[in-house]
Write a protein that holds these residues in place. Structure first.
Motif, PDB file in Angstrom:
ATOM      1  N   ALA A 129       0.842  -1.195   0.000  1.00  0.00           N
ATOM      2  CA  ALA A 129       0.000   0.000   0.000  1.00  0.00           C
ATOM      3  C   ALA A 129       0.879   1.248   0.000  1.00  0.00           C
ATOM      4  O   ALA A 129       2.061   1.205   0.359  1.00  0.00           O
ATOM      5  CB  ALA A 129      -0.915  -0.002   1.226  1.00  0.00           C
ATOM      6  N   LEU A 130       0.303   2.350  -0.395  1.00  0.00           N
ATOM      7  CA  LEU A 130       1.032   3.624  -0.464  1.00  0.00           C
ATOM      8  C   LEU A 130       1.737   3.896   0.858  1.00  0.00           C
ATOM      9  O   LEU A 130       1.136   3.823   1.933  1.00  0.00           O
ATOM     10  CB  LEU A 130       0.048   4.747  -0.776  1.00  0.00           C
ATOM     11  N   TYR A 131       3.027   4.210   0.794  1.00  0.00           N
ATOM     12  CA  TYR A 131       3.831   4.464   1.981  1.00  0.00           C
ATOM     13  C   TYR A 131       3.299   5.680   2.738  1.00  0.00           C
ATOM     14  O   TYR A 131       3.101   6.754   2.173  1.00  0.00           O
ATOM     15  CB  TYR A 131       5.289   4.664   1.563  1.00  0.00           C
ATOM     16  N   ILE A 173       9.152   5.350   8.272  1.00  0.00           N
ATOM     17  CA  ILE A 173       9.749   4.184   7.623  1.00  0.00           C
ATOM     18  C   ILE A 173       9.991   3.032   8.577  1.00  0.00           C
ATOM     19  O   ILE A 173      10.048   1.877   8.171  1.00  0.00           O
ATOM     20  CB  ILE A 173      11.050   4.572   6.887  1.00  0.00           C
ATOM     21  N   SER A 174      10.165   3.285   9.863  1.00  0.00           N
ATOM     22  CA  SER A 174      10.346   2.209  10.828  1.00  0.00           C
ATOM     23  C   SER A 174       9.336   2.384  11.945  1.00  0.00           C
ATOM     24  O   SER A 174       8.452   3.247  11.876  1.00  0.00           O
ATOM     25  CB  SER A 174      11.783   2.193  11.369  1.00  0.00           C
ATOM     26  N   SER A 175       9.463   1.570  12.998  1.00  0.00           N
ATOM     27  CA  SER A 175       8.512   1.624  14.114  1.00  0.00           C
ATOM     28  C   SER A 175       9.195   1.149  15.381  1.00  0.00           C
ATOM     29  O   SER A 175       9.871   0.109  15.387  1.00  0.00           O
ATOM     30  CB  SER A 175       7.296   0.745  13.813  1.00  0.00           C
ATOM     31  N   GLY A 176       9.000   1.888  16.474  1.00  0.00           N
ATOM     32  CA  GLY A 176       9.504   1.428  17.750  1.00  0.00           C
ATOM     33  C   GLY A 176       8.847   0.148  18.211  1.00  0.00           C
ATOM     34  O   GLY A 176       9.420  -0.616  19.002  1.00  0.00           O
ATOM     35  N   VAL A 227      27.334   0.981   5.025  1.00  0.00           N
ATOM     36  CA  VAL A 227      26.123   1.406   4.329  1.00  0.00           C
ATOM     37  C   VAL A 227      24.960   0.504   4.708  1.00  0.00           C
ATOM     38  O   VAL A 227      25.084  -0.725   4.745  1.00  0.00           O
ATOM     39  CB  VAL A 227      26.345   1.383   2.801  1.00  0.00           C
ATOM     40  N   GLY A 228      23.821   1.099   5.034  1.00  0.00           N
ATOM     41  CA  GLY A 228      22.617   0.354   5.330  1.00  0.00           C
ATOM     42  C   GLY A 228      21.637   0.429   4.180  1.00  0.00           C
ATOM     43  O   GLY A 228      21.981   0.853   3.066  1.00  0.00           O
ATOM     44  N   ARG A 229      20.397   0.035   4.452  1.00  0.00           N
ATOM     45  CA  ARG A 229      19.370   0.037   3.407  1.00  0.00           C
ATOM     46  C   ARG A 229      18.057   0.495   4.008  1.00  0.00           C
ATOM     47  O   ARG A 229      17.625  -0.029   5.034  1.00  0.00           O
ATOM     48  CB  ARG A 229      19.204  -1.368   2.813  1.00  0.00           C
ATOM     49  N   LEU A 230      17.446   1.498   3.398  1.00  0.00           N
ATOM     50  CA  LEU A 230      16.119   1.944   3.785  1.00  0.00           C
ATOM     51  C   LEU A 230      15.137   1.537   2.697  1.00  0.00           C
ATOM     52  O   LEU A 230      15.124   2.138   1.619  1.00  0.00           O
ATOM     53  CB  LEU A 230      16.091   3.463   3.973  1.00  0.00           C
ATOM     54  N   PRO A 231      14.341   0.492   2.910  1.00  0.00           N
ATOM     55  CA  PRO A 231      13.434   0.043   1.855  1.00  0.00           C
ATOM     56  C   PRO A 231      12.375   1.086   1.544  1.00  0.00           C
ATOM     57  O   PRO A 231      11.970   1.871   2.402  1.00  0.00           O
ATOM     58  CB  PRO A 231      12.797  -1.212   2.468  1.00  0.00           C
ATOM     59  N   ARG A 232      11.968   1.152   0.277  1.00  0.00           N
ATOM     60  CA  ARG A 232      10.840   1.936  -0.201  1.00  0.00           C
ATOM     61  C   ARG A 232      11.131   3.420  -0.379  1.00  0.00           C
ATOM     62  O   ARG A 232      10.369   4.110  -1.051  1.00  0.00           O
ATOM     63  CB  ARG A 232       9.603   1.769   0.702  1.00  0.00           C
ATOM     64  N   LEU A 233      12.189   3.937   0.220  1.00  0.00           N
ATOM     65  CA  LEU A 233      12.429   5.373   0.162  1.00  0.00           C
ATOM     66  C   LEU A 233      13.253   5.742  -1.056  1.00  0.00           C
ATOM     67  O   LEU A 233      14.231   5.080  -1.385  1.00  0.00           O
ATOM     68  CB  LEU A 233      13.158   5.846   1.415  1.00  0.00           C
ATOM     69  N   GLY A 237      -5.894   2.207   2.829  1.00  0.00           N
ATOM     70  CA  GLY A 237      -4.650   1.969   2.114  1.00  0.00           C
ATOM     71  C   GLY A 237      -4.714   2.577   0.720  1.00  0.00           C
ATOM     72  O   GLY A 237      -5.615   2.271  -0.057  1.00  0.00           O
ATOM     73  N   GLY A 238      -3.784   3.456   0.418  1.00  0.00           N
ATOM     74  CA  GLY A 238      -3.725   4.044  -0.912  1.00  0.00           C
ATOM     75  C   GLY A 238      -2.857   3.222  -1.845  1.00  0.00           C
ATOM     76  O   GLY A 238      -2.329   2.172  -1.476  1.00  0.00           O
ATOM     77  N   SER A 239      -2.701   3.708  -3.079  1.00  0.00           N
ATOM     78  CA  SER A 239      -1.899   3.034  -4.090  1.00  0.00           C
ATOM     79  C   SER A 239      -0.872   4.002  -4.656  1.00  0.00           C
ATOM     80  O   SER A 239      -1.215   5.132  -5.025  1.00  0.00           O
ATOM     81  CB  SER A 239      -2.779   2.510  -5.226  1.00  0.00           C
ATOM     82  N   ALA A 240       0.391   3.552  -4.736  1.00  0.00           N
ATOM     83  CA  ALA A 240       1.438   4.373  -5.339  1.00  0.00           C
ATOM     84  C   ALA A 240       1.253   4.512  -6.840  1.00  0.00           C
ATOM     85  O   ALA A 240       1.872   5.382  -7.458  1.00  0.00           O
ATOM     86  CB  ALA A 240       2.805   3.774  -5.036  1.00  0.00           C
ATOM     87  N   ALA A 241       0.418   3.673  -7.435  1.00  0.00           N
ATOM     88  CA  ALA A 241       0.216   3.685  -8.883  1.00  0.00           C
ATOM     89  C   ALA A 241      -0.870   4.666  -9.315  1.00  0.00           C
ATOM     90  O   ALA A 241      -1.151   4.771 -10.514  1.00  0.00           O
ATOM     91  CB  ALA A 241      -0.140   2.279  -9.367  1.00  0.00           C
ATOM     92  N   ARG A 242      -1.495   5.385  -8.377  1.00  0.00           N
ATOM     93  CA  ARG A 242      -2.548   6.340  -8.723  1.00  0.00           C
ATOM     94  C   ARG A 242      -2.212   7.719  -8.163  1.00  0.00           C
ATOM     95  O   ARG A 242      -1.627   7.832  -7.080  1.00  0.00           O
ATOM     96  CB  ARG A 242      -3.903   5.875  -8.168  1.00  0.00           C
TER      97      ARG A 242
END
Length: 278
Positions: A44-46, A196-199, A144-150, A78-83
């Motif tokens: 779903a849309l981030y 992007i993350s959560s406690g 170097v780390g990785r931030l998914p989706r960003l 939940g939104g869509s990144a494709a719209r």
């Protein structure tokens, strides 16, 4: 470069998108804007994306000498990144020092997110904080780390306070492209990062796990540039009744507390979500 671009960015290949593309809103009428940078994504849309765009729409209807100081958002569908996403701004109040704007974000006429944002004309005052930030190695000393989706964001991961979490709850982040120095754009970039993350990931186990965000709040205390290193640090506080709540902050590289984060999310029995360590 202005924070609002009047040219659509439709059907952009995801690999070519930048954060500035996502923060380019088309003016489609009085206090109405549209985000047209779209891409295919299985999730779903981030939430950080729609919140950042909503804050940008709100700030575009405020005098430029008033800067964001807080926002409160609710994720409704939940939104869509494709719209494309449409944003309708309501001008609730303009006082001598503060302005308040409400934003409704829709896709295909369905409300997916609402935001209330407050803006303040900066004024002199005391500068205090009750605690120092965590002691962590500088970003430059870490792998170097990785931030998914960003888009346009890199990361470095220091030692973790909750090593069992599926995603890091403490990490450095920096935008990889230059950003306009305007406080509104910088606040939108920090908002983009903030979800992007959560406690709550620290309390995931094989029986129950954190789920979609329900509501999200930010307070902007001090200036911070997202095209310089900032440290995100998130801490779980409580879970009850199928919901969990955490808070945390975003600090500059010299330790100044720039943003306070608070969020509630679903926390239900079920499988742990895939994450950075999978």
């Amino acid at each position: 470069m202005t924070s609002i671009e009047n040219a659509a960015v439709s059907s952009v290949v995801a690999g070519q998108l930048t954060l500035l593309d996502l923060l380019a809103l088309t003016d489609v009428g009085p206090d109405r804007y549209r985000a047209t940078a779209v891409f295919d994504e299985p999730e779903a849309l981030y939430g950080g994306q729609v919140a950042a765009q909503a804050l940008l729409a709100a700030g575009s209807a405020v005098a430029p000498d008033r800067q964001p100081h807080s926002l409160h958002g609710y994720y409704l569908r939940g939104g869509s990144a494709a719209r494309p996403t449409d944003f309708h701004v309501e001008r609730d109040r303009d006082g001598r020092s503060f302005s308040v704007r409400r934003v409704v974000a829709t896709q295909d006429d369905a409300v997916i997110f609402t935001l209330t944002a407050s803006f303040h004309r900066q004024e002199p005052g005391q500068d205090r904080v009750d605690t120092d930030g965590p002691l962590v190695p500088p970003a430059e000393d870490l792998p170097v780390g990785r931030l998914p989706r960003l888009f346009s964001v890199e990361s470095r991961v220091p030692p973790q306070p909750f090593p069992g979490a599926v995603w890091p709850t403490r990490f450095w982040a920096r935008c990889t492209i230059p950003l306009p120095a305007t406080p509104l754009v910088q606040a939108c970039a920090l908002t983009y990062l903030s979800d992007i993350s959560s406690g709550l990931l620290a309390w995931d186990d094989d029986e129950a796990a954190t789920g979609p965000s329900l509501d999200h709040a930010l307070w902007f205390h001090r200036p911070a540039r997202m095209d310089e290193w900032v440290l995100v640090d998130l801490v779980p506080r409580t879970i009850a009744g199928g919901r969990g709540w955490y808070d945390g902050g975003i600090r500059t590289a010299d330790g100044a507390l720039a943003v306070t984060i608070a969020q509630e999310a679903l926390f239900r029995f079920g499988r742990r979500p895939p994450g950075w360590n999978s």
